[in-house]
Design a protein around this motif. Structure first.
Motif, PDB file in Angstrom:
ATOM      1  N   ALA A 247      31.404   6.497  88.312  1.00 11.12           N
ATOM      2  CA  ALA A 247      30.334   5.500  88.258  1.00 11.12           C
ATOM      3  C   ALA A 247      30.847   4.087  88.549  1.00 11.12           C
ATOM      4  O   ALA A 247      30.412   3.437  89.506  1.00 11.12           O
ATOM      5  CB  ALA A 247      29.654   5.542  86.896  1.00 11.12           C
ATOM      6  N   LEU A 248      31.764   3.630  87.731  1.00 12.66           N
ATOM      7  CA  LEU A 248      32.112   2.206  87.754  1.00 12.66           C
ATOM      8  C   LEU A 248      32.669   1.692  89.086  1.00 12.66           C
ATOM      9  O   LEU A 248      32.244   0.637  89.553  1.00 12.66           O
ATOM     10  CB  LEU A 248      33.081   1.904  86.607  1.00 12.66           C
ATOM     11  N   PRO A 249      33.607   2.421  89.736  1.00 10.46           N
ATOM     12  CA  PRO A 249      34.083   1.893  91.030  1.00 10.46           C
ATOM     13  C   PRO A 249      33.079   2.127  92.163  1.00 10.46           C
ATOM     14  O   PRO A 249      33.342   1.749  93.298  1.00 10.46           O
ATOM     15  CB  PRO A 249      35.366   2.695  91.295  1.00 10.46           C
ATOM     16  N   LEU A 251      29.461   1.486  91.991  1.00 11.00           N
ATOM     17  CA  LEU A 251      28.134   0.952  91.657  1.00 11.00           C
ATOM     18  C   LEU A 251      27.320   0.689  92.923  1.00 11.00           C
ATOM     19  O   LEU A 251      26.097   0.837  92.931  1.00 11.00           O
ATOM     20  CB  LEU A 251      28.262  -0.332  90.839  1.00 11.00           C
ATOM     21  N   ASN A 269      30.111   8.523  84.273  1.00 16.97           N
ATOM     22  CA  ASN A 269      31.093   7.576  83.750  1.00 16.97           C
ATOM     23  C   ASN A 269      32.300   8.430  83.310  1.00 16.97           C
ATOM     24  O   ASN A 269      32.368   8.891  82.187  1.00 16.97           O
ATOM     25  CB  ASN A 269      30.404   6.874  82.556  1.00 16.97           C
ATOM     26  N   GLU A 273      37.515   6.244  83.349  1.00 14.39           N
ATOM     27  CA  GLU A 273      36.789   5.024  82.993  1.00 14.39           C
ATOM     28  C   GLU A 273      36.759   4.878  81.468  1.00 14.39           C
ATOM     29  O   GLU A 273      36.856   3.774  80.922  1.00 14.39           O
ATOM     30  CB  GLU A 273      35.363   5.066  83.558  1.00 14.39           C
ATOM     31  N   TYR A 274      36.610   6.012  80.801  1.00 12.74           N
ATOM     32  CA  TYR A 274      36.620   6.040  79.339  1.00 12.74           C
ATOM     33  C   TYR A 274      38.016   5.701  78.819  1.00 12.74           C
ATOM     34  O   TYR A 274      38.184   4.828  77.968  1.00 12.74           O
ATOM     35  CB  TYR A 274      36.195   7.439  78.888  1.00 12.74           C
ATOM     36  N   GLU A 294      28.898  -2.998  78.162  1.00  7.95           N
ATOM     37  CA  GLU A 294      28.772  -3.703  79.438  1.00  7.95           C
ATOM     38  C   GLU A 294      28.838  -2.711  80.603  1.00  7.95           C
ATOM     39  O   GLU A 294      28.062  -2.782  81.567  1.00  7.95           O
ATOM     40  CB  GLU A 294      29.902  -4.738  79.534  1.00  7.95           C
ATOM     41  N   MET A 295      29.767  -1.766  80.493  1.00  7.16           N
ATOM     42  CA  MET A 295      29.920  -0.724  81.511  1.00  7.16           C
ATOM     43  C   MET A 295      28.630   0.092  81.645  1.00  7.16           C
ATOM     44  O   MET A 295      28.136   0.328  82.742  1.00  7.16           O
ATOM     45  CB  MET A 295      30.994   0.242  81.009  1.00  7.16           C
ATOM     46  N   ALA A 298      25.725  -1.828  83.098  1.00  5.31           N
ATOM     47  CA  ALA A 298      25.958  -2.098  84.524  1.00  5.31           C
ATOM     48  C   ALA A 298      25.628  -0.862  85.367  1.00  5.31           C
ATOM     49  O   ALA A 298      25.061  -0.967  86.463  1.00  5.31           O
ATOM     50  CB  ALA A 298      27.404  -2.519  84.748  1.00  5.31           C
ATOM     51  N   ILE A 299      25.975   0.298  84.846  1.00  2.00           N
ATOM     52  CA  ILE A 299      25.695   1.551  85.573  1.00  2.00           C
ATOM     53  C   ILE A 299      24.178   1.750  85.675  1.00  2.00           C
ATOM     54  O   ILE A 299      23.648   2.124  86.724  1.00  2.00           O
ATOM     55  CB  ILE A 299      26.383   2.740  84.855  1.00  2.00           C
ATOM     56  N   THR A 309      28.352  10.401  79.930  1.00  2.00           N
ATOM     57  CA  THR A 309      29.397   9.519  79.407  1.00  2.00           C
ATOM     58  C   THR A 309      29.994  10.040  78.101  1.00  2.00           C
ATOM     59  O   THR A 309      29.275  10.529  77.228  1.00  2.00           O
ATOM     60  CB  THR A 309      28.869   8.078  79.190  1.00  2.00           C
TER      61      THR A 309
END
Ligand code: PBG
Length: 325
Positions: A247-249, A251, A269, A273-274, A294-295, A298-299, A309
């Motif tokens: 997820a995070l890289p 978006l 996620n 990332e965790y 925040e993560m 943002a997702i 997650t």
């Protein structure tokens, strides 16, 4: 005259009123690892706060998630044996099949999803069967379909194919329909990159490839148009929901897939990332709880409707105490 956006940030109540994205416990799907045995809850070294459960302790964990408002979980199995075709993955007494029945027995309304893949069940750790040292697409489809049908036979609501073989969604859809599971859904790992961020998971699920890597079937992190192609193919083949992973890289990819899809969109996620948030928080280098929230927001802001997650339980607890997130 100065335009003053800060007026909308002056107090907490104002900020709450104008917040654009709201997280809810209903957004979460909790990934859980299950293995054979009784009364087991083994900590996963690379994922602090995560465990390998036996079916009985897994049910207790599922109950807790349910009570805290998390409606769904996705199961990953650690089988009692591995072979070249991953045959324990479609056994009626396989670990995931046993776990599904026990959860459904206690929590019939909880939405039980399963990861459909061979990597945890093959002795070589690849996501499909090998032919001359290469993962063979079309023979693998048959085995994935068997696994998916057996999960639905046991009571799964959705199957989540994560193998990245071509044509698997259509193939699995036909197999489910033929087996009388017309009402069971497919959450497709449609856009799955060959990512370093799966590292801790491969520890947790004992599923690292014994030779080579997964770049022959998972996607190149540099590609975005290919993500749209994969998403479109899976929608055409009959997926009910699609996923972007990690997820995070990615978006931007979540955002672009959201624009072309009429289906619910999930984002994974993932374990790395965790783990990086947990590791930095342990060192006192950042506030783990704030980084987590925040993560997740943002997702969701990027366009995900659902988030798989490992933070599900922790974030649910936080949302319960402080619903504004
Ligand atoms: C199985 C699978 C993987 C993950 C989910 N399903 C590992 C992989 O593809 O190597 C990773 C999940 C995570 O890192 O949290 N193919």
């Amino acid at each position: 005259m100065i335009i003053r956006p800060r007026r909308l940030r002056r107090t907490g109540t104002i900020r709450d009123m104008v917040r654009e994205t709201h997280l809810s416990t209903r957004d979460f799907i909790a990934p859980l690892f299950v293995k054979h045995g009784k009364n087991i809850q083994d900590p996963i070294r690379s994922m602090p706060g995560q465990f390998q459960f036996s079916p009985d302790t897994l049910v207790a964990e599922a109950e807790e998630l349910w009570d805290w408002g998390v409606p769904s979980l996705i199961l990953f199995g650690l089988p009692d044996g591995k072979d070249s075709t991953g045959s324990r993955s479609w056994a009626e007494d396989g670990i995931v099949q046993v776990a599904i029945r026990e959860i459904k027995d206690r929590l019939p309304d909880m939405v039980v999803m399963t990861d459909v893949c061979l990597c945890e069940y093959t002795d070589h750790g690849h996501c499909g069967v090998l032919l001359d040292g290469v993962v063979d697409n079309d023979t693998t489809l048959e085995l994935l379909a068997r696994q998916a049908v057996s999960h639905c036979d046991a009571g799964a609501d959705f199957v989540g194919p994560s193998d990245m073989m071509d044509g698997r969604i259509g193939h699995i859809r036909h197999a489910l329909d033929d087996a009388g599971h017309k009402d069971r859904g497919i959450l497709s790992y449609a856009v799955k990159y060959a990512s370093a961020f799966y590292g801790p998971f491969r520890d947790a699920a004992d599923s690292a490839p014994q030779f080579g890597d997964r770049t022959g079937y998972q996607m190149d992190p540099a590609n975005a148009l290919e993500a749209l192609k994969e998403a479109e193919l899976d929608m055409e083949e009959g997926a009910d929901m699609i996923m972007v992973k990690p997820a995070l890289p990615y978006l931007d990819i979540i955002n672009r897939v959201r624009e072309i899809s009429l289906l619910p969109l999930a984002a994974y996620n993932v374990s790395g990332e965790y783990a990086m948030v947990k590791a930095a928080a342990e060192k006192g280098w950042l506030d783990g709880e704030r980084a987590m929230m925040e993560m997740l927001v943002a997702i969701k802001r990027a366009g995900a409707d659902l988030i798989l997650t490992y933070f599900a339980k922790e974030a649910a607890l936080k949302l319960r105490n402080q619903p504004q997130g």
